[in-house]
Write a protein that holds these residues in place. Structure first.
Motif, mmCIF file in Angstrom:
data_model
loop_
_atom_site.group_PDB
_atom_site.id
_atom_site.type_symbol
_atom_site.label_atom_id
_atom_site.label_comp_id
_atom_site.label_asym_id
_atom_site.label_seq_id
_atom_site.Cartn_x
_atom_site.Cartn_y
_atom_site.Cartn_z
ATOM 1 N N ALA A 1 21.067 -1.513 45.098
ATOM 2 C CA ALA A 1 20.473 -0.187 45.270
ATOM 3 C C ALA A 1 20.619 0.276 46.716
ATOM 4 C CB ALA A 1 19.005 -0.214 44.871
ATOM 5 N N THR A 2 20.514 1.587 46.900
ATOM 6 C CA THR A 2 20.603 2.192 48.229
ATOM 7 C C THR A 2 19.392 3.085 48.460
ATOM 8 O OG1 THR A 2 23.020 2.198 48.117
ATOM 9 C CG2 THR A 2 22.002 3.637 49.756
ATOM 10 N N VAL A 3 18.896 3.078 49.686
ATOM 11 C CA VAL A 3 17.783 3.942 50.063
ATOM 12 C C VAL A 3 18.270 4.958 51.073
ATOM 13 C CG1 VAL A 3 15.529 4.063 51.169
ATOM 14 C CG2 VAL A 3 16.045 2.174 49.627
ATOM 15 N N LEU A 4 18.034 6.239 50.773
ATOM 16 C CA LEU A 4 18.313 7.314 51.724
ATOM 17 C C LEU A 4 16.987 7.837 52.248
ATOM 18 C CD1 LEU A 4 21.069 9.383 49.854
ATOM 19 C CD2 LEU A 4 21.377 7.599 51.575
ATOM 20 N N GLU A 5 16.885 8.040 53.548
ATOM 21 C CA GLU A 5 15.676 8.607 54.156
ATOM 22 C C GLU A 5 16.045 9.945 54.763
ATOM 23 O OE1 GLU A 5 14.178 5.642 56.826
ATOM 24 O OE2 GLU A 5 13.164 4.544 55.214
ATOM 25 N N LEU A 6 15.526 11.013 54.166
ATOM 26 C CA LEU A 6 15.828 12.384 54.580
ATOM 27 C C LEU A 6 14.678 12.910 55.426
ATOM 28 C CD1 LEU A 6 17.099 13.777 51.139
ATOM 29 C CD2 LEU A 6 18.350 12.443 52.858
ATOM 30 N N ARG A 7 14.991 13.400 56.603
ATOM 31 C CA ARG A 7 13.956 13.914 57.509
ATOM 32 C C ARG A 7 13.750 15.404 57.261
ATOM 33 N NH1 ARG A 7 11.148 9.680 59.636
ATOM 34 N NH2 ARG A 7 12.617 7.951 59.967
ATOM 35 N N PRO A 8 12.581 15.792 56.734
ATOM 36 C CA PRO A 8 12.341 17.220 56.485
ATOM 37 C C PRO A 8 11.904 17.928 57.761
ATOM 38 C CG PRO A 8 10.420 15.967 55.830
ATOM 39 C CD PRO A 8 11.449 14.959 56.312
ATOM 40 N N GLY A 9 12.041 19.220 57.791
ATOM 41 C CA GLY A 9 11.480 19.978 58.898
ATOM 42 C C GLY A 9 9.987 20.168 58.694
ATOM 43 N N GLY A 10 9.237 20.274 59.765
ATOM 44 C CA GLY A 10 7.799 20.484 59.666
ATOM 45 C C GLY A 10 7.056 19.208 59.350
ATOM 46 N N SER A 11 5.914 19.338 58.657
ATOM 47 C CA SER A 11 5.053 18.188 58.376
ATOM 48 C C SER A 11 5.567 17.406 57.174
ATOM 49 C CB SER A 11 3.621 18.663 58.115
ATOM 50 O OG SER A 11 3.570 19.498 56.962
ATOM 51 N N ASP B 1 21.078 14.052 59.690
ATOM 52 C CA ASP B 1 20.629 12.751 60.208
ATOM 53 C C ASP B 1 19.953 11.896 59.138
ATOM 54 O OD1 ASP B 1 21.542 13.508 62.728
ATOM 55 O OD2 ASP B 1 19.618 14.471 63.185
ATOM 56 N N ALA B 2 20.470 11.946 57.907
ATOM 57 C CA ALA B 2 19.901 11.125 56.848
ATOM 58 C C ALA B 2 20.213 9.658 57.101
ATOM 59 C CB ALA B 2 20.443 11.553 55.492
ATOM 60 N N GLY B 3 19.178 8.823 57.065
ATOM 61 C CA GLY B 3 19.377 7.395 57.236
ATOM 62 C C GLY B 3 19.707 6.726 55.912
ATOM 63 N N SER B 4 20.385 5.597 55.972
ATOM 64 C CA SER B 4 20.788 4.910 54.750
ATOM 65 C C SER B 4 20.730 3.408 54.969
ATOM 66 C CB SER B 4 22.209 5.333 54.353
ATOM 67 O OG SER B 4 22.658 4.600 53.236
ATOM 68 N N ARG B 5 20.289 2.663 53.951
ATOM 69 C CA ARG B 5 20.300 1.201 54.018
ATOM 70 C C ARG B 5 20.396 0.657 52.601
ATOM 71 N NH1 ARG B 5 14.815 -0.538 53.239
ATOM 72 N NH2 ARG B 5 13.365 1.227 53.384
ATOM 73 N N GLY B 6 20.973 -0.504 52.473
ATOM 74 C CA GLY B 6 21.139 -1.143 51.177
ATOM 75 C C GLY B 6 19.972 -2.060 50.856
ATOM 76 N N LEU B 7 19.789 -2.298 49.564
ATOM 77 C CA LEU B 7 18.747 -3.198 49.079
ATOM 78 C C LEU B 7 19.383 -4.325 48.285
ATOM 79 C CD1 LEU B 7 15.999 -0.745 47.739
ATOM 80 C CD2 LEU B 7 16.047 -1.921 49.929
ATOM 81 N N PRO B 8 18.724 -5.461 48.187
ATOM 82 C CA PRO B 8 19.223 -6.530 47.329
ATOM 83 C C PRO B 8 19.374 -6.015 45.892
ATOM 84 C CG PRO B 8 17.444 -7.332 48.712
ATOM 85 C CD PRO B 8 17.496 -5.854 48.907
ATOM 86 N N GLY B 9 20.470 -6.366 45.263
ATOM 87 C CA GLY B 9 20.704 -5.920 43.898
ATOM 88 C C GLY B 9 21.601 -4.715 43.800
ATOM 89 N N GLU C 1 26.504 11.579 48.242
ATOM 90 C CA GLU C 1 26.998 12.496 49.268
ATOM 91 C C GLU C 1 26.312 13.856 49.173
ATOM 92 O OE1 GLU C 1 28.828 11.655 51.781
ATOM 93 O OE2 GLU C 1 28.800 9.614 50.982
ATOM 94 N N ARG C 2 26.112 14.323 47.955
ATOM 95 C CA ARG C 2 25.445 15.623 47.798
ATOM 96 C C ARG C 2 23.999 15.553 48.306
ATOM 97 N NH1 ARG C 2 28.133 15.428 42.802
ATOM 98 N NH2 ARG C 2 26.191 14.898 41.714
ATOM 99 N N ILE C 3 23.342 14.432 48.087
ATOM 100 C CA ILE C 3 21.958 14.295 48.559
ATOM 101 C C ILE C 3 21.924 14.199 50.085
ATOM 102 C CG2 ILE C 3 19.947 12.776 48.563
ATOM 103 C CD1 ILE C 3 20.624 12.080 45.662
ATOM 104 N N ARG C 4 22.870 13.450 50.675
ATOM 105 C CA ARG C 4 22.919 13.344 52.133
ATOM 106 C C ARG C 4 23.114 14.712 52.777
ATOM 107 N NH1 ARG C 4 26.021 8.535 51.116
ATOM 108 N NH2 ARG C 4 24.955 6.655 51.912
#
Length: 704
Positions: free
Chosen positions: A446-456, A436-444, A428-431
């Motif tokens: 684990a969880t992947v969070l995808e954080l969209r930064p500003g700029g490049s 608009d952080a995306g999240s999806r689960g992995l086998p086993g 939660e702190r990372i989100r």
């Protein structure tokens, strides 16, 4: 050793030439296979957090890499265009090894607000081998390009590496077509004859073949960057011309004193060959500093470029003597000129600097420091498609997205892998760090969070986001990867290993220069003056490509940072090239010092007899490097400009003014060494004949 090499090359010249011909065929046949094995994964560093997380995802994530297709230049909602796009999406989903293709018309954010462009992300399945991935990419790209629209572009992911490899091959071919005729004309003007001018080019072609073959060999065991082709080819071509120029000049001088061609070749290898040998070793030592870094890219570049330098050196010491023994009788000897006429301009410069050593030293150092000031603000980045010429597909895709979509569209996310056992509060702190952080689960689990930064993808906001995630996670099993994370790790690697690389190179250089000169102070003076010229060249590159001044003249633009490949390669290669010219001059100075014992005469005569060769060699190298700047690929432009300026600054301001001024300040102390080191040099160091006074009175061109 050199005498043995010379005799072996002249005893059976046709055999030596045939062996090198086989090497050329291998280089331009087998060696060119490296173009299909190039990688754009420059920032990957084995063992770093970003790489560990990426490897974990490769092994567990059912979703693989993705490429991006863009359709634009028309009303993409028009029935005809929509029908074609929807048919293409359906066909893409049916392709083997394609995991997902969203419908751009029903997925938010994939159609631009003005309705003039749309994005189709194509995601591959995970765990594909190289062949399966290539087949899937080719099939997807072919199908997308079948859409009838004014603008249809496909790039990104592994497809970008293929496109960069094709561009590298085109750039190398263009640079060779531009540089070789110009170099031939300049050599003709230097020698006044086509036969003498053609020999350095034959050695140069051997250097290019060596570049291809060395890179192909290393590509079998490690990744080879798309940058490697241009860098190794330009250096192989340039150094080969330098070494051959030095040898042919000396051969023509030796031909003036002996009518026996073979004997003239032996003398050439015995005298000028020492300078070539030490020069090649010195340049190679400068490049070994890259081996200290754990980066696969830097290590492979160091090995490949050092291998090319060795090939050039061997070609100059074996192939060229064989060619001279076979065809040298048709090359006219150097014309005799009185010593007062030969090298008058360089002698005047040396006397001017020697008469005013303090003023010349202070003025030159201040000028170089001013040029080096921009280095204080140096920043590096992985970069994006803006580094590519506007004609490339990846750049056209980038420009289309930038013109029709909000800033940040398509920017690679900061990827956070939360391993099983991570506390819920940490996630939660990372989100909370990015909207608009995306999240999806992995086998086993684990969880992947995808954080969209500003700029490049690798801008300050993105790298700051990486640092904040790593601060927030504490001791939890959380790892960060992605473009920005790799840049953060690359910067940390440079900071940790750069001092060790510098120590490695400096120790090697000091030992070689001591072996060459027998002096303790000259190597120290050489390192300091070279660092000044190197700083000035790098400062100019920062001023142009990072700050944007005059970048448009070179067909580029200010990017706010240099490519992370440019600074380490410019520093390593330019330092080696500067040592190259230093040895050319020191060889002549030392000859005079051994003969006369007059320190000031050694400075003046040394520059008088070496200035022309150094100037011609620098001009030829500048032509070669300049030709590689016609491709428009920003990292190569940066490296090309940096090396061109380093060579020109070093061969003019530093070697023609600062070197004689500092040598005059040192006087006879320049050649001093403690008694134990002097005995060691007398036993193991470079020893050569001191030329007779008579040979000094009738010279056309500098000898080495």
């Amino acid at each position: 050793m050199l005498t043995t090499i010379a005799r072996a090359s002249t005893r059976r010249p046709l055999t030596v030439i045939c062996l090198w011909l086989i090497f050329l065929l291998l280089g331009f046949g087998l060696g060119t296979g490296v173009f299909g094995r190039l990688s754009d994964s420059v920032p990957e560093i084995p063992g770093t957090e970003s790489e560990r997380a990426a490897e974990y995802l490769d092994g567990t994530d059912p979703v693989g890499e993705s490429v991006t297709a863009v359709v634009g230049g028309t009303d993409v909602s028009a029935p005809r265009v929509r029908a074609q796009v929807e048919a293409a999406v359906a066909d893409l989903r049916d392709l083997v090894d394609i995991a997902a293709v969203p419908d751009p018309y029903t997925t938010r954010g994939l159609v631009s607000e003005d309705g003039r462009a749309l994005i189709v992300p194509v995601t591959l399945e995970g765990g594909l081998d190289d062949d399966a991935e290539e087949r899937a990419l080719d099939a997807a790209s072919t199908r997308v390009h079948g859409i009838d629209a004014p603008e249809v572009h496909v790039s990104g992911g592994p497809l970008l590496g293929q496109q960069l490899g094709e561009r590298a091959q085109e750039d190398v071919a263009r640079a060779e077509m531009v540089s070789l005729p110009v170099v031939l004309v300049l050599l003709f003007l230097v020698f006044g004859g086509l036969r003498a001018a053609g020999l350095p080019l034959l050695v140069a072609v051997s250097g290019v073949a060596g570049a291809f073959l060395a890179l192909f060999g290393f590509s079998q065991v490690t990744d080879i960057s798309v940058h490697a082709i241009q860098v190794t080819t330009m250096l192989g071509l340039g150094l080969a011309v330098d070494y051959a120029l030095l040898m042919v000049v000396r051969f023509r001088e030796e031909r003036r004193t002996t009518g026996d061609v073979v004997e003239a070749v032996h003398r050439t290898v015995d005298r000028a060959g020492r300078t070539v040998l030490f020069s090649g070793l010195t340049v190679a030592v400068c490049l070994t500093g890259l081996l200290v870094f754990p980066s696969t890219f830097l290590r492979s570049m160091g090995l490949a470029v050092a291998a090319v330098v060795v090939v050039d050196m061997l070609a100059a010491l074996t192939l060229l003597p064989a060619l001279l023994a076979r065809f040298g009788g048709r090359i006219a000897p150097a014309r005799t000129r009185p010593a007062v006429e030969e090298g008058r301009v360089f002698a005047r410069l040396a006397r001017f600097a020697a008469r005013r050593p303090v003023a010349v030293t202070v003025t030159s150092v201040l000028a170089l420091l001013v040029l080096a000031l921009p280095v204080a603000g140096l920043r590096i980045s992985i970069g994006d498609a803006r580094q590519l010429p506007s004609s490339t597909e990846a750049r056209r895709l980038h420009d289309t997205v930038e013109a029709h979509f909000p800033p940040g569209t398509g920017v690679s996310p900061v990827t956070v892998v939360l391993r099983p056992g991570t506390a819920p509060g940490t996630a939660e702190r990372i989100r909370a760090l990015a909207p608009d952080a995306g999240s999806r689960g992995l086998p086993g689990g684990a969880t992947v969070l995808e954080l969209r930064p500003g700029g490049s993808a690798d801008g300050r906001a993105a790298t700051d986001l990486v640092e904040r995630v790593r601060d927030v996670r504490g001791d939890e099993p959380v790892e960060v990867t992605g473009v920005a994370a790799r840049l953060v790790d690359f910067r940390a690697m440079l900071g940790d290993r750069a001092p060790w690389a510098a120590v490695t190179v400096l120790v090697g250089i000091l030992v070689l220069l001591f072996a060459f000169t027998g002096s303790v102070l000259i190597p120290l003076r050489t390192v300091l003056t070279t660092l000044l010229s190197l700083g000035a060249a790098l400062g100019a590159v920062v001023w142009v490509f990072q700050d944007g001044h005059l970048a448009g003249v070179l067909g580029a633009e200010g990017l706010g940072a240099l490519s992370l490949t440019a600074p380490p390669l410019i520093i390593a290669i330019a330092f080696g090239l500067a040592m190259d010219y230093e040895l050319f001059i020191l060889a002549r100075m030392r000859e005079t010092w051994l003969r006369t014992g007059d320190a000031q005469d050694a400075v003046v005569t040394g520059l008088r007899r070496s200035g022309r060769v150094v100037s011609c060699a620098a001009l030829l190298l500048a032509v070669v490097f300049g030709a590689f700047m016609t491709g428009g690929f920003s990292p190569i432009l940066q490296i090309g400009l940096g090396l061109t300026l380093a060579v020109l600054i070093d061969a003019t301001l530093v070697r023609m003014l600062l070197v004689p001024a500092t040598m005059a300040l040192l006087g006879s102390r320049a050649w001093w060494a403690p008694r134990p080191l002097r005995r060691a040099h007398d036993r193991f160091g470079l020893r050569e004949e001191a030329p007779s006074a008579a040979s000094d009175d009738h010279e056309l061109t500098p000898q080495h």
